[in-house]
Design a protein around this motif. Structure first.
Motif, PDB file in Angstrom:
ATOM      1  N   CYS A  27     -10.778 -32.215 -27.388  1.00  0.00           N
ATOM      2  CA  CYS A  27     -11.219 -30.950 -26.792  1.00  0.00           C
ATOM      3  C   CYS A  27     -10.523 -29.764 -27.456  1.00  0.00           C
ATOM      4  CB  CYS A  27     -10.929 -30.937 -25.293  1.00  0.00           C
ATOM      5  SG  CYS A  27     -12.016 -31.987 -24.332  1.00  0.00           S
ATOM      6  N   HIS A  28     -11.324 -28.878 -28.016  1.00  0.00           N
ATOM      7  CA  HIS A  28     -10.782 -27.665 -28.623  1.00  0.00           C
ATOM      8  C   HIS A  28     -10.051 -26.822 -27.584  1.00  0.00           C
ATOM      9  CE1 HIS A  28     -10.467 -24.038 -31.042  1.00  0.00           C
ATOM     10  NE2 HIS A  28     -11.073 -23.365 -30.075  1.00  0.00           N
ATOM     11  N   SER A  29     -10.525 -26.875 -26.340  1.00  0.00           N
ATOM     12  CA  SER A  29      -9.925 -26.051 -25.289  1.00  0.00           C
ATOM     13  C   SER A  29      -8.520 -26.508 -24.909  1.00  0.00           C
ATOM     14  CB  SER A  29     -10.817 -26.047 -24.043  1.00  0.00           C
ATOM     15  OG  SER A  29     -10.988 -27.358 -23.550  1.00  0.00           O
ATOM     16  N   LEU A  30      -8.098 -27.684 -25.348  1.00  0.00           N
ATOM     17  CA  LEU A  30      -6.762 -28.198 -25.013  1.00  0.00           C
ATOM     18  C   LEU A  30      -5.785 -28.147 -26.179  1.00  0.00           C
ATOM     19  CD1 LEU A  30      -7.637 -31.356 -22.863  1.00  0.00           C
ATOM     20  CD2 LEU A  30      -7.286 -29.001 -22.117  1.00  0.00           C
ATOM     21  N   CYS A  31      -6.204 -27.632 -27.314  1.00  0.00           N
ATOM     22  CA  CYS A  31      -5.389 -27.743 -28.527  1.00  0.00           C
ATOM     23  C   CYS A  31      -4.171 -26.823 -28.539  1.00  0.00           C
ATOM     24  CB  CYS A  31      -6.246 -27.487 -29.768  1.00  0.00           C
ATOM     25  SG  CYS A  31      -6.871 -25.797 -29.890  1.00  0.00           S
ATOM     26  N   GLN A  32      -4.108 -25.860 -27.590  1.00  0.00           N
ATOM     27  CA  GLN A  32      -2.967 -24.934 -27.551  1.00  0.00           C
ATOM     28  C   GLN A  32      -2.290 -24.911 -26.186  1.00  0.00           C
ATOM     29  OE1 GLN A  32      -3.928 -21.016 -29.135  1.00  0.00           O
ATOM     30  NE2 GLN A  32      -5.447 -21.883 -30.534  1.00  0.00           N
ATOM     31  N   LEU A  33      -2.362 -26.014 -25.476  1.00  0.00           N
ATOM     32  CA  LEU A  33      -1.789 -26.081 -24.133  1.00  0.00           C
ATOM     33  C   LEU A  33      -0.299 -25.761 -24.128  1.00  0.00           C
ATOM     34  CD1 LEU A  33      -3.198 -29.195 -22.218  1.00  0.00           C
ATOM     35  CD2 LEU A  33      -3.523 -26.787 -21.672  1.00  0.00           C
ATOM     36  N   LYS A  34       0.104 -24.956 -23.141  1.00  0.00           N
ATOM     37  CA  LYS A  34       1.520 -24.694 -22.913  1.00  0.00           C
ATOM     38  C   LYS A  34       2.039 -25.463 -21.694  1.00  0.00           C
ATOM     39  CE  LYS A  34       1.592 -20.024 -24.889  1.00  0.00           C
ATOM     40  NZ  LYS A  34       1.879 -18.581 -24.613  1.00  0.00           N
ATOM     41  N   HIS A  35       1.126 -25.728 -20.756  1.00  0.00           N
ATOM     42  CA  HIS A  35       1.534 -26.384 -19.518  1.00  0.00           C
ATOM     43  C   HIS A  35       0.494 -27.441 -19.149  1.00  0.00           C
ATOM     44  CE1 HIS A  35       4.370 -23.069 -19.171  1.00  0.00           C
ATOM     45  NE2 HIS A  35       3.350 -22.253 -19.382  1.00  0.00           N
ATOM     46  N   LEU A  36       0.955 -28.670 -18.946  1.00  0.00           N
ATOM     47  CA  LEU A  36       0.076 -29.774 -18.561  1.00  0.00           C
ATOM     48  C   LEU A  36       0.634 -30.417 -17.292  1.00  0.00           C
ATOM     49  CD1 LEU A  36      -2.306 -31.684 -19.067  1.00  0.00           C
ATOM     50  CD2 LEU A  36      -0.805 -33.044 -20.545  1.00  0.00           C
ATOM     51  N   ASP A  37      -0.169 -30.422 -16.249  1.00  0.00           N
ATOM     52  CA  ASP A  37       0.234 -30.968 -14.948  1.00  0.00           C
ATOM     53  C   ASP A  37      -0.794 -32.023 -14.541  1.00  0.00           C
ATOM     54  OD1 ASP A  37       0.963 -31.535 -12.363  1.00  0.00           O
ATOM     55  OD2 ASP A  37       0.922 -29.467 -11.648  1.00  0.00           O
ATOM     56  N   MET A  38      -0.343 -33.282 -14.462  1.00  0.00           N
ATOM     57  CA  MET A  38      -1.231 -34.379 -14.065  1.00  0.00           C
ATOM     58  C   MET A  38      -0.609 -35.168 -12.910  1.00  0.00           C
ATOM     59  SD  MET A  38      -2.577 -35.617 -17.821  1.00  0.00           S
ATOM     60  CE  MET A  38      -3.628 -36.895 -17.152  1.00  0.00           C
ATOM     61  N   ARG A  39       0.077 -34.483 -12.018  1.00  0.00           N
ATOM     62  CA  ARG A  39       0.709 -35.154 -10.879  1.00  0.00           C
ATOM     63  C   ARG A  39      -0.319 -35.928 -10.056  1.00  0.00           C
ATOM     64  NH1 ARG A  39       2.710 -30.452  -7.637  1.00  0.00           N
ATOM     65  NH2 ARG A  39       1.197 -29.369  -8.977  1.00  0.00           N
ATOM     66  N   GLY A  40       0.028 -37.180  -9.763  1.00  0.00           N
ATOM     67  CA  GLY A  40      -0.823 -37.981  -8.894  1.00  0.00           C
ATOM     68  C   GLY A  40      -2.060 -38.545  -9.560  1.00  0.00           C
ATOM     69  N   VAL A  41      -2.236 -38.304 -10.846  1.00  0.00           N
ATOM     70  CA  VAL A  41      -3.354 -38.905 -11.575  1.00  0.00           C
ATOM     71  C   VAL A  41      -2.939 -40.318 -11.975  1.00  0.00           C
ATOM     72  CG1 VAL A  41      -4.793 -38.785 -13.633  1.00  0.00           C
ATOM     73  CG2 VAL A  41      -4.177 -36.685 -12.419  1.00  0.00           C
ATOM     74  N   VAL A  42      -3.631 -41.317 -11.490  1.00  0.00           N
ATOM     75  CA  VAL A  42      -3.245 -42.716 -11.719  1.00  0.00           C
ATOM     76  C   VAL A  42      -3.540 -43.094 -13.174  1.00  0.00           C
ATOM     77  CG1 VAL A  42      -3.577 -45.104 -11.029  1.00  0.00           C
ATOM     78  CG2 VAL A  42      -3.698 -43.279  -9.315  1.00  0.00           C
ATOM     79  N   PRO A  74      -4.926 -41.932 -25.602  1.00  0.00           N
ATOM     80  CA  PRO A  74      -5.474 -40.572 -25.649  1.00  0.00           C
ATOM     81  C   PRO A  74      -4.465 -39.510 -25.192  1.00  0.00           C
ATOM     82  CG  PRO A  74      -7.078 -42.068 -24.698  1.00  0.00           C
ATOM     83  CD  PRO A  74      -5.803 -42.836 -24.824  1.00  0.00           C
ATOM     84  N   LEU A  75      -3.661 -39.835 -24.173  1.00  0.00           N
ATOM     85  CA  LEU A  75      -2.646 -38.887 -23.734  1.00  0.00           C
ATOM     86  C   LEU A  75      -1.590 -38.692 -24.811  1.00  0.00           C
ATOM     87  CD1 LEU A  75      -1.422 -37.063 -21.586  1.00  0.00           C
ATOM     88  CD2 LEU A  75      -0.353 -39.079 -20.546  1.00  0.00           C
ATOM     89  N   ARG A  76      -1.229 -39.766 -25.481  1.00  0.00           N
ATOM     90  CA  ARG A  76      -0.272 -39.654 -26.586  1.00  0.00           C
ATOM     91  C   ARG A  76      -0.826 -38.754 -27.692  1.00  0.00           C
ATOM     92  NH1 ARG A  76       2.537 -44.485 -30.254  1.00  0.00           N
ATOM     93  NH2 ARG A  76       2.876 -43.209 -32.110  1.00  0.00           N
ATOM     94  N   LEU A  77      -2.105 -38.942 -28.027  1.00  0.00           N
ATOM     95  CA  LEU A  77      -2.717 -38.130 -29.083  1.00  0.00           C
ATOM     96  C   LEU A  77      -2.767 -36.655 -28.671  1.00  0.00           C
ATOM     97  CD1 LEU A  77      -5.646 -40.488 -30.163  1.00  0.00           C
ATOM     98  CD2 LEU A  77      -3.474 -40.077 -31.364  1.00  0.00           C
ATOM     99  N   LEU A  78      -3.044 -36.420 -27.382  1.00  0.00           N
ATOM    100  CA  LEU A  78      -3.054 -35.033 -26.903  1.00  0.00           C
ATOM    101  C   LEU A  78      -1.657 -34.421 -27.014  1.00  0.00           C
ATOM    102  CD1 LEU A  78      -4.366 -32.610 -25.494  1.00  0.00           C
ATOM    103  CD2 LEU A  78      -3.814 -33.695 -23.298  1.00  0.00           C
ATOM    104  N   LEU A  79      -0.628 -35.156 -26.605  1.00  0.00           N
ATOM    105  CA  LEU A  79       0.741 -34.647 -26.694  1.00  0.00           C
ATOM    106  C   LEU A  79       1.126 -34.354 -28.139  1.00  0.00           C
ATOM    107  CD1 LEU A  79       2.530 -36.934 -24.077  1.00  0.00           C
ATOM    108  CD2 LEU A  79       1.925 -34.521 -23.827  1.00  0.00           C
ATOM    109  N   GLU A  80       0.680 -35.188 -29.062  1.00  0.00           N
ATOM    110  CA  GLU A  80       0.950 -34.932 -30.484  1.00  0.00           C
ATOM    111  C   GLU A  80       0.241 -33.665 -30.949  1.00  0.00           C
ATOM    112  OE1 GLU A  80      -0.341 -38.523 -32.341  1.00  0.00           O
ATOM    113  OE2 GLU A  80       1.519 -39.621 -31.901  1.00  0.00           O
ATOM    114  N   THR A  81      -0.974 -33.444 -30.435  1.00  0.00           N
ATOM    115  CA  THR A  81      -1.751 -32.262 -30.815  1.00  0.00           C
ATOM    116  C   THR A  81      -1.094 -30.975 -30.335  1.00  0.00           C
ATOM    117  OG1 THR A  81      -3.817 -33.528 -30.747  1.00  0.00           O
ATOM    118  CG2 THR A  81      -4.003 -31.129 -30.612  1.00  0.00           C
ATOM    119  N   VAL A  82      -0.543 -31.008 -29.117  1.00  0.00           N
ATOM    120  CA  VAL A  82       0.008 -29.781 -28.522  1.00  0.00           C
ATOM    121  C   VAL A  82       1.534 -29.733 -28.637  1.00  0.00           C
ATOM    122  CG1 VAL A  82      -1.927 -29.594 -26.937  1.00  0.00           C
ATOM    123  CG2 VAL A  82       0.149 -30.788 -26.198  1.00  0.00           C
ATOM    124  N   ALA A  83       2.109 -30.580 -29.448  1.00  0.00           N
ATOM    125  CA  ALA A  83       3.576 -30.622 -29.586  1.00  0.00           C
ATOM    126  C   ALA A  83       4.144 -29.268 -30.022  1.00  0.00           C
ATOM    127  CB  ALA A  83       3.984 -31.713 -30.573  1.00  0.00           C
TER     128      ALA A  83
END
Length: 479
Positions: free
Chosen positions: A318-333, A341-350
């Motif tokens: 997602c292009h809309s997530l490529c510059q994230l400063k804050h990610l909150d996924m509390r309670g998401v199982v 995919p979460l690892r790849l996202l974290l690498e993208t927004v590192a």
């Protein structure tokens, strides 16, 4: 002889005028503009309604940020301000009047600091976060007086807000009414639409919707959402399932409602912060929402929600997530999902990520092991929360040893390792008191943590956690 500062002299002059209201009002036309802010603040604080009304009428600045002075509600003083606006609308305004905007927002305003020379307590922010409002420049021109406000709408409004909404409704054709921040709690849809006919949606920059609606009702609101072209922050919470009896009809209707809602996100060109709390119906539709967005998000909060595999798989793309400063996924199982995919996202927004909250995601060692290399890359992190996940001591220690470049970290929270519990799942305080200092000492060999917390699950008996930060804080059962 002591030398008095200009601020002290202005205050003394104001107090002298307040002791004689008739003199103060008659002197406004010749009063130096430098004295207006101090006199107005003192008059407003002292509830000198006649002076307040006259001063609004004679206000010599383009903007009057009165909202920041409304720390303690007082309907009579507030009415005096609005009565002065009515005087302007009736063309009975003071000839000196230059006011273009009446700002009723309660955020701290630079104007009072500049003109009174003090950081007055009355100018402090009353909301959850500080907002500094810029002074309207002198050259700004408004065809109609602009009235700017933040609204928190509930079934039971306070006396001041109820009066203002009625006043605004009656004058919507004569004023430029703007609501910048709107919070809506448990209000009928018809009432919301009535308010939006007064405060046009295009001016709203922040919207918090916490309604307890079903998705069909939310779909009826969708067109209003699509008109909020200035929206920067959107928070949706408590949207429930429809209660239609026929299952097929329910599914078909719900799908149409979801599509109608999702389509509105493509119109929100300014959106930077998106929060979805317990929005069950977006399962398998989150990727559609994120793909609709025209600009990158700074904050994504998806909490209390069952994320689908297909939704998570789409995150790294997602292009809309490529510059994230804050990610909150509390309670998401995340236990049953592939964490890649979460690892790849974290690498993208590192290069941009500053805070990460994965509390209560049900993760185990295998997920954390996979995420550790990506977390190591996030050198701008200032806050991280991994509490309420099930990690063993070796895996948690391995993560800590791979965070040497977290130099900006200000607050980190971790679950007490599984070794801190006995076979029945009860807290073993002896192990807890031994393991937590060992982990902190291991981390200190790599970097010096500023604030680090290890927390157990809530105690089965008293419902309180054992916490280890600067030292141990055991639950009441062990004290």
């Amino acid at each position: 002889m002591s030398v008095q500062t200009p601020a002290t002299l202005r205050k003394q002059a104001s107090q002298a005028l307040l002791r004689n209201e008739d003199l103060a009002i008659s002197a406004l036309e010749q009063l130096p503009m430098e004295l207006f802010p101090e006199l107005f603040k003192e008059a407003f604080k002292g509830r000198h309604t006649r002076i307040v009304k006259a001063m609004v009428a004679a206000w010599p600045f383009p903007c009057l940020p009165v909202g920041t002075l409304m720390k303690t509600p007082d309907l009579e003083t507030f009415q005096a301000v609005l009565d002065a606006v009515d005087m302007q609308l009736a063309r009975k305004f003071h000839p000196r009047e230059k006011i273009k905007e009446l700002d009723l927002r309660k955020g701290r305003h630079d104007f009072w600091t500049i003109w009174t020379g003090t950081e007055d307590g009355d100018c402090s922010e009353s909301g959850d976060e500080e907002r500094v409002v810029k002074v309207l420049p002198r050259y700004a021109v408004r065809r109609r007086l602009k009235v700017t406000v933040d609204l928190c709408l509930r079934l039971r409004l306070d006396e001041e807000q109820a009066y203002f909404l009625q006043w605004a409704q009656q004058r919507k054709g004569s004023l430029h009414l703007c609501c910048v921040r709107m919070k809506i709690w448990a209000l009928p849809l018809c009432r919301i639409k009535e308010i939006l006919s007064v405060f046009h949606p295009r001016h709203i920059e922040e919207l918090e919707l916490n309604m307890g609606w079903d998705v069909s009702t939310l779909a009826l609101f969708a067109s209003c959402l699509g008109q909020m072209r200035s929206l920067r922050k959107l928070s949706l919470a408590r949207i429930y399932k429809n209660t239609i009896r026929t299952i097929n009809r329910t599914a078909d209707r719900e799908e149409k409602c979801v599509r109608k809602l999702v389509s509105q996100f493509s119109k929100l060109h300014c959106l930077q912060n998106l929060s979805l709390n317990g929005i069950y119906f977006l399962r398998d539709h989150v990727k559609q929402v994120l793909r609709c967005l025209r600009s990158p998000l700074e904050t994504l909060s998806i909490t209390g929600y069952i994320l689908s595999e297909s939704d998570l798989n789409d995150f790294p793309c997602c292009h809309s997530l490529c510059q994230l400063k804050h990610l909150d996924m509390r309670g998401v199982v995340l236990l049953t999902l592939d964490p890649m995919p979460l690892r790849l996202l974290l690498e993208t927004v590192a290069h941009s990520l500053q805070s990460l909250d994965l509390e209560g995601c049900g993760m185990e060692d295998s997920q954390l092991t996979l995420l550790t290399p990506a977390l190591n890359l996030c050198s701008l992190l200032t806050k991280v929360n991994l509490c309420d996940n099930d990690f063993s001591m070796p895996i948690l220690k391995d993560l800590l040893l791979h965070t040497a470049n977290w130099s900006k970290m200000n607050g980190e929270q971790y679950p007490a390792p599984l070794e801190c519990y006995d076979d029945l799942g009860y807290i073993d305080t002896e192990r807890f008191l031994h393991i937590c200092p060992e982990l902190i000492n291991a981390l200190r060999a790599k970097r010096q943590p500023k604030r680090i917390v290890f927390a157990t699950d809530t105690c089965h008996k008293c419902g309180v956690r054992c916490v280890y930060d600067l030292g141990p804080r055991l639950c009441p059962c062990w004290q």
